[in-house]
Design a protein around this motif. Sequence first.
Motif, mmCIF file in Angstrom:
data_model
loop_
_atom_site.group_PDB
_atom_site.id
_atom_site.type_symbol
_atom_site.label_atom_id
_atom_site.label_comp_id
_atom_site.label_asym_id
_atom_site.label_seq_id
_atom_site.Cartn_x
_atom_site.Cartn_y
_atom_site.Cartn_z
ATOM 1 N N UNK A 96 13.943 2.187 -5.821
ATOM 2 C CA UNK A 96 13.047 3.105 -5.091
ATOM 3 C C UNK A 96 11.639 3.209 -5.608
ATOM 4 N N UNK A 97 11.501 3.238 -6.889
ATOM 5 C CA UNK A 97 10.197 3.346 -7.550
ATOM 6 C C UNK A 97 9.310 2.021 -7.102
ATOM 7 N N UNK A 98 9.939 0.719 -7.157
ATOM 8 C CA UNK A 98 9.204 -0.445 -7.137
ATOM 9 C C UNK A 98 8.894 -0.637 -5.695
ATOM 10 N N UNK A 99 9.813 -0.128 -4.921
ATOM 11 C CA UNK A 99 9.606 -0.302 -3.409
ATOM 12 C C UNK A 99 8.511 0.735 -2.698
ATOM 13 N N UNK A 100 8.383 1.825 -3.574
ATOM 14 C CA UNK A 100 7.555 2.774 -2.964
ATOM 15 C C UNK A 100 6.123 2.396 -3.613
ATOM 16 N N UNK A 101 6.222 1.671 -4.740
ATOM 17 C CA UNK A 101 4.694 1.246 -5.137
ATOM 18 C C UNK A 101 4.327 0.003 -4.649
ATOM 19 N N UNK A 102 5.062 -0.636 -3.759
ATOM 20 C CA UNK A 102 4.535 -1.752 -3.015
ATOM 21 C C UNK A 102 4.167 -1.223 -1.792
ATOM 22 N N UNK A 103 4.816 -0.102 -1.319
ATOM 23 C CA UNK A 103 4.273 0.208 0.077
ATOM 24 C C UNK A 103 3.046 1.156 -0.029
ATOM 25 N N UNK A 104 2.881 1.853 -1.334
ATOM 26 C CA UNK A 104 1.732 2.505 -1.547
ATOM 27 C C UNK A 104 0.470 1.519 -1.681
ATOM 28 N N UNK A 105 0.648 0.282 -2.205
ATOM 29 C CA UNK A 105 -0.437 -0.890 -2.189
ATOM 30 C C UNK A 105 -0.595 -1.236 -0.977
ATOM 31 N N UNK A 107 -0.358 0.260 1.929
ATOM 32 C CA UNK A 107 -0.992 1.222 2.881
ATOM 33 C C UNK A 107 -2.658 1.260 2.515
ATOM 34 N N UNK A 108 -2.827 1.367 1.172
ATOM 35 C CA UNK A 108 -4.193 1.206 0.522
ATOM 36 C C UNK A 108 -4.989 0.050 0.999
ATOM 37 N N UNK A 109 -4.263 -1.159 0.967
ATOM 38 C CA UNK A 109 -5.193 -2.447 1.397
ATOM 39 C C UNK A 109 -5.228 -2.283 2.873
ATOM 40 N N UNK A 110 -4.434 -2.079 3.832
ATOM 41 C CA UNK A 110 -4.658 -1.769 5.178
ATOM 42 C C UNK A 110 -5.813 -0.962 5.683
ATOM 43 N N UNK A 111 -5.946 -0.019 4.723
ATOM 44 C CA UNK A 111 -7.241 0.824 4.850
ATOM 45 C C UNK A 111 -8.775 0.160 4.426
ATOM 46 N N UNK A 112 -8.373 -0.372 3.245
ATOM 47 C CA UNK A 112 -9.648 -1.333 2.846
ATOM 48 C C UNK A 112 -10.048 -2.414 3.734
ATOM 49 N N UNK A 113 -9.040 -3.198 4.092
ATOM 50 C CA UNK A 113 -9.356 -4.077 5.269
ATOM 51 C C UNK A 113 -9.939 -3.838 6.648
ATOM 52 N N UNK A 114 -9.803 -2.587 6.704
ATOM 53 C CA UNK A 114 -10.124 -1.758 8.162
ATOM 54 C C UNK A 114 -9.511 -2.451 9.291
ATOM 55 N N UNK A 115 -8.200 -2.411 9.355
ATOM 56 C CA UNK A 115 -7.374 -3.093 10.304
ATOM 57 C C UNK A 115 -7.475 -1.990 11.509
ATOM 58 N N UNK A 116 -7.761 -2.385 12.794
ATOM 59 C CA UNK A 116 -7.983 -1.164 13.767
ATOM 60 C C UNK A 116 -6.441 -0.608 14.156
ATOM 61 N N UNK A 117 -6.726 0.482 14.778
ATOM 62 C CA UNK A 117 -5.524 1.459 14.810
ATOM 63 C C UNK A 117 -4.460 0.648 15.717
ATOM 64 N N UNK A 118 -4.832 -0.036 16.510
ATOM 65 C CA UNK A 118 -3.519 -0.506 17.489
ATOM 66 C C UNK A 118 -2.675 -1.699 16.754
ATOM 67 N N UNK A 119 -3.341 -2.536 16.243
ATOM 68 C CA UNK A 119 -2.663 -3.803 15.296
ATOM 69 C C UNK A 119 -2.135 -3.193 14.114
ATOM 70 N N UNK A 120 -2.551 -2.000 13.573
ATOM 71 C CA UNK A 120 -1.938 -1.278 12.379
ATOM 72 C C UNK A 120 -0.966 -0.689 12.745
ATOM 73 N N UNK A 121 -0.799 -0.031 13.881
ATOM 74 C CA UNK A 121 0.512 0.436 14.342
ATOM 75 C C UNK A 121 1.541 -0.579 14.770
ATOM 76 N N UNK A 122 1.341 -1.588 15.332
ATOM 77 C CA UNK A 122 2.015 -2.892 15.391
ATOM 78 C C UNK A 122 2.756 -3.552 14.145
ATOM 79 N N UNK A 123 1.666 -3.748 13.157
ATOM 80 C CA UNK A 123 2.411 -4.188 12.073
ATOM 81 C C UNK A 123 3.142 -3.384 11.326
#
Length: 330
Positions: A96-105, A107-123
């Motif tokens: 669980x810790x390894x999977x949670x760490x990958x998910x945290x990265x 979510x952070x990258x998606x924000x840094x990359x500025x993925x818009x709301x609609x494609x962000x929800x899709x992916x």
Amino acid sequence: MERIRLGNTVFEGLNNAYLLPGDRPTLVDAGVATDSVRRDLREGLDAAGYGVADLEAIVLTHWHADHAGLAGELQAESGAPVYVHADDAGIVAGDPDAIAAEREIRERRFGEWRIPEEPLAEVTAFLDGHDDLRGDRVDVTPVEDGDRIAAGDGDLEVVHLPGHAAGLSAFAFDGERGREAFVGDAILPKYTPNVGGADLRVDRPLETYLDSLARLVDLDFARAWPGHRDPIDDPAGRARVIAEHHRERTERVVSVLDEHGPADAWTVSARLFGDLSAIHILHGPGEAFAHLDHLVAEGVVAAPDGDGRYELLDADPDFDELVAVPETKR
């Protein structure tokens, strides 16, 4: 050695698993955890005269679900140890810790990359909706570069080739043509493996991958058996072609910033690839990020500002220095 062709209706490209018969029957890669692939794998083993219970070792090239998804249930039925590089072991094991760490990265990258709301929800829906493809938890035996694993009537040597995934490893063996290797997605015969989006845990993803390509050129395997599609008869040559592709893409990224001004990773991705859907909403900006990140490290592009935009500092860099294409020995 028997190649078992596996379907793949979730991700692109048909998969391969490989059976090494002999004193220690060994399976290399396991396919994604879907009923159709499960059937393909069992039928392939049966055609070779083996059942799942006969397996005495399972070797995984990396953690992605289309390579590792069925490993847990195969292990439960056979009792075979499952080997994977230590850098991918936690995710394959379902820690669980390894999977949670990958998910945290992620979510952070998606924000840094500025993925818009609609494609962000899709992916996000795509990724969260396919968690079951990872299959059952696995009791993993971690391996490192240079380790040897008894397999079939011989052994496999671990060759760590990170980039597409942090723990991606080839497994080298003495084959019909000399030294050959199962290479997973380190190189593929048709497509170029995604770098930057396929495993967000990889630091300096492009540089890391280029180093792995250079190592493949230096090893000069006589033949490579990839995770998708057909064997590669000139692995060093294919690695060189992929390196050239990344040099050309680096030029394109610089051109985008030169022509359109400062831009975030999502905008650069749109200029490179156009509209994206499903998993490509991850892979497109991930690939753009890998190149932008490399250009920042080399002083060609400024680090992103508060809006995630990268600014070009040098419109005419030495691209041969930025992305060196290794010379083949042949």
